[in-house]
Enzyme design. Sequence first.
Site, mmCIF file in Angstrom:
data_model
loop_
_atom_site.group_PDB
_atom_site.id
_atom_site.type_symbol
_atom_site.label_atom_id
_atom_site.label_comp_id
_atom_site.label_asym_id
_atom_site.label_seq_id
_atom_site.Cartn_x
_atom_site.Cartn_y
_atom_site.Cartn_z
ATOM 1 N NE ARG A 71 -0.791 -7.747 -1.684
ATOM 2 C CZ ARG A 71 -1.717 -8.378 -2.405
ATOM 3 N NH1 ARG A 71 -1.629 -8.387 -3.721
ATOM 4 N NH2 ARG A 71 -2.726 -8.978 -1.826
ATOM 5 C CE LYS A 115 -4.011 -2.209 2.172
ATOM 6 N NZ LYS A 115 -3.527 -3.479 2.762
#
Length: 478
Positions: free
Chosen positions: A279, A273
């Site tokens: 991830r 993000k």
Amino acid sequence: MTDSLISSAYSQALEVIASVEPRIADATRQELADQRASLKLIASENYASPAVLMTMGTWFSDKYAEGTIGHRFYAGCQNVDTVESIAAEHARELFGAEYAYVQPHSGIDANLVAYWSILAHRVEGPWLSDAGVKNMNDLSEADWEKLRASLGNQRLLGMSLDAGGHLTHGFRPNISGKMFHQNQYGTDPETGLLDYDALRAKAKEFKPLILVAGYSAYPRRVNFATMREIADEVGATLMVDMAHFAGLVAGKVFTGEENPVPYAHVVTSTSHKSLRGPRGGFILATEEYAPSVDRGCPMVLGGPLSHVMAAKAVAFAEARTPEFQGYAQRVADNAKSLAEGFLTRGAKLVTGGTDNHIVLLDVSSFGLTGRQAESALLDAGVVTNRNSVPSDPNGAWYTSGIRFGTPALTSRGFGHDEFDTVAELVVDVLTNTEAGTNKAGAPSKATYVLNDGVADRVTKQSAEMLDAHPLYPGLVLS
């Protein structure tokens, strides 16, 4: 790292992949092409650096390492110990935390580890002490049944999904809503903003063991000093899920009472993000909660992904630079530019604007559901995701909102002018989209009609901006 070196590395890697399964190599090439050609505005996505991406493609992927640093259930983990230690060190220094745990595979895993760690610290530990035993294996069957009932009957208070909370904050279809006696707090129905007085009143009435703060679709900042005051008043553990805004904390955009780390007992996050890493997930905690969190494997997790922990270390190192602080500030500035672009064109925003990286557009004023708007925008090369708005009449599937985020396009170099143009293009698409009907001719929340020529026009305008700010510039695949 030079462009030619990066290009050579990826080209050769794809050749190796193609020698085994060429369709995967083709899909990988196509994914890069698609990402380069689209306006990625999904708030939970970004672009990791080549160094982060390359770190994941190593033989650390081959190693099992269940357990903790220096205390593994498998032999030969000395190099994994090194990697995990470096990642945890960078995380502690980056966020000013007492303790960091970098094993969680995702944000949801991080939340599950955090929940069970808090339960172990607040419920299991005192239970065992009162029973005069050191571990659960020494409990009688009768006491074990009582402990199980106690662990499964604790109270959690989290932000409601339609107000901007996350599935894992007590949403009943999610496991967090099943493992806890849960309740939810929302936002002021007029402003869409957090009402701390109402939250305090609910907390005093409900008396949760865990108060969860943080959000996935709330376009404003949170006062974590106030959240800690409320938690202390009711004897709750304050857990903050900063998965979405971790990059703004790391980049020193959120400081003082807007930084959750000095106030929360436990902080969970993702490493991608706004943080722009691989991830994955991680947890920060006070020393008081560290021993319980450190039991994440095997309490909740299986073997950690050593290659991803290595990539987290690289991403955390990147985030400790002045360059990343500048990037984080641009993320927030660009969100304001996008919001202003929408407002000047008559669009309706939840809370009337933003002061983080999220802009939440209420598309009901265009006569559309979130699903219809999301699909029409995708036809025009604008990648978003539909999202609930407060008291959403269309529920969590069709929704009435579209969530926009600025981290990814900021990574590509977009600034104020580009985000103003993005707002113009989005409004152009939605203005030229009509709700459709099903096969029987009845109104449908999913189907839509986008006027002819709009998708091509918007795609062409987008391409001009995207070409000026290429993704992974200099990366050429042979």
